[in-house]
Design a protein around this motif. Sequence first.
Motif, mmCIF file in Angstrom:
data_model
loop_
_atom_site.group_PDB
_atom_site.id
_atom_site.type_symbol
_atom_site.label_atom_id
_atom_site.label_comp_id
_atom_site.label_asym_id
_atom_site.label_seq_id
_atom_site.Cartn_x
_atom_site.Cartn_y
_atom_site.Cartn_z
ATOM 1 N N CYS A 56 29.850 35.701 -14.581
ATOM 2 C CA CYS A 56 30.471 36.140 -13.769
ATOM 3 C C CYS A 56 31.603 35.511 -13.246
ATOM 4 C CB CYS A 56 29.613 36.233 -12.524
ATOM 5 S SG CYS A 56 28.074 37.212 -12.760
ATOM 6 N N ASN A 57 32.378 36.117 -12.342
ATOM 7 C CA ASN A 57 34.005 35.625 -12.234
ATOM 8 C C ASN A 57 33.877 34.932 -10.686
ATOM 9 O OD1 ASN A 57 34.754 36.474 -14.561
ATOM 10 N ND2 ASN A 57 34.987 38.533 -13.861
ATOM 11 N N ALA A 78 30.305 38.237 -20.735
ATOM 12 C CA ALA A 78 31.181 38.050 -19.670
ATOM 13 C C ALA A 78 31.906 39.439 -19.377
ATOM 14 C CB ALA A 78 32.198 37.077 -19.928
ATOM 15 N N ASN A 80 35.499 41.715 -16.988
ATOM 16 C CA ASN A 80 36.626 41.828 -16.406
ATOM 17 C C ASN A 80 37.468 40.814 -16.890
ATOM 18 O OD1 ASN A 80 35.089 43.923 -15.096
ATOM 19 N ND2 ASN A 80 34.416 42.769 -13.106
ATOM 20 N N LYS A 81 38.243 39.882 -15.568
ATOM 21 C CA LYS A 81 39.387 39.032 -16.134
ATOM 22 C C LYS A 81 38.946 37.711 -16.357
ATOM 23 C CE LYS A 81 42.141 41.850 -12.905
ATOM 24 N NZ LYS A 81 43.276 41.861 -11.804
ATOM 25 N N ILE A 82 37.997 37.619 -17.287
ATOM 26 C CA ILE A 82 37.489 36.397 -17.819
ATOM 27 C C ILE A 82 38.411 35.741 -18.296
ATOM 28 C CG2 ILE A 82 36.226 37.433 -19.717
ATOM 29 C CD1 ILE A 82 34.963 34.448 -17.338
ATOM 30 N N TYR A 210 37.184 34.934 -6.342
ATOM 31 C CA TYR A 210 36.989 34.663 -7.832
ATOM 32 C C TYR A 210 37.593 33.278 -8.093
ATOM 33 C CZ TYR A 210 36.528 39.854 -7.535
ATOM 34 O OH TYR A 210 36.134 41.049 -6.866
#
Length: 265
Positions: A56-57, A78, A80-82, A210
Motif C-alpha cells: 500500500c501507499n 501494488a 496507484n502511484k507506487i 501517503y
Amino acid sequence: MKILSSIKNTLSHTRRRLRGVFSKMAFARSERKKESDELVASLHNAHTGRRAFIVCNGPSLRAADLTRIHDNADISIASNKIHQIFTQTPWRPTYYCAFDEVLQYHLDDILPVVSAQASFLRREAFTATRRFSQPIAWLRAYGSRSLLDTPRMSTDLSQGIFTIATVTYAMIQVALHMGIREIYIIGCDNKYAREVKQDGTIVTHGGPSYFAGAKPDAIPASTWEMNRAFENAARYAAANGISIFNATRGGYLEAFPRVDFDTLF
C-alpha cells in the motif's frame, strides 16, 4: 458557490459515467478482449502455494523493505502511484492494480514504468489505456455502496472483481484469484490527513496520508468504509483457510493479525 460546486461535481461524475460506458463498449468489440481474458485465465491459481505482499501507499512504507522483498523474489501486488518510490529501490511490483475512478484515466506516467508482469484495471479505463502494449487485464468491476452492508469477494476474476472503498480490497482478490493463501499487507497505515466519518463529519489529523505526501485539500478519506472492507476480508479469510497478516510498521489497521515484517525473512 456550494450550488455551483455541486453542479460541477454532478457534470464531472456524469462525464466519467458516460466515458466508462463507451469504454466498456469499445472493450467488448476490441481484439484485446481475447488477450485480456486469456491473461486472466492463465493467472488463475498460477501461484498456489506462494506467499505475496500487498504493498500500500501509506507513509510507513519503506524503500528498504521493498528491496528485501525484491531480493527474496517474493510476489508483490501494488497500486496507484507506487511508481513514486522507484528511484529509491530496485524493487518493482509483480502485479499492478488501479481501480480508482479518477486515476484510471491518468495512467500515462505510471503504466510505462511499472514493468509489472500484468496490470489489473477497470474496463472503464480501456479507451484510456489500450495503447499500452504490456499485459493488461481489464476487469468487470462491481462497485456499489450496497456492498458495505452485503460485501462480496471474488476468487475468479473472469467473473469480475468487487471494489469497496479501498484498492487494497481489490488487491486481496487479485491474490486469491492467483491461488495465494498467505498474504502480508505493508504500508497500510489506515490514517489520513483528512477523514470523513460515517455521519459526514470531516476531521483533520494533519501529517502525510501517503509515502509521497498529500495535498492539504485532498478529498477526505472514508476510513469507516475502508474498515468495513478490511473486516469483511478478514471474515472471508478466516472462513476459507486464508492467512492475511498486517505487516505494516505501525498504523491503525487492526482487522488482521499483526506480524513483524523483519521476522518474515
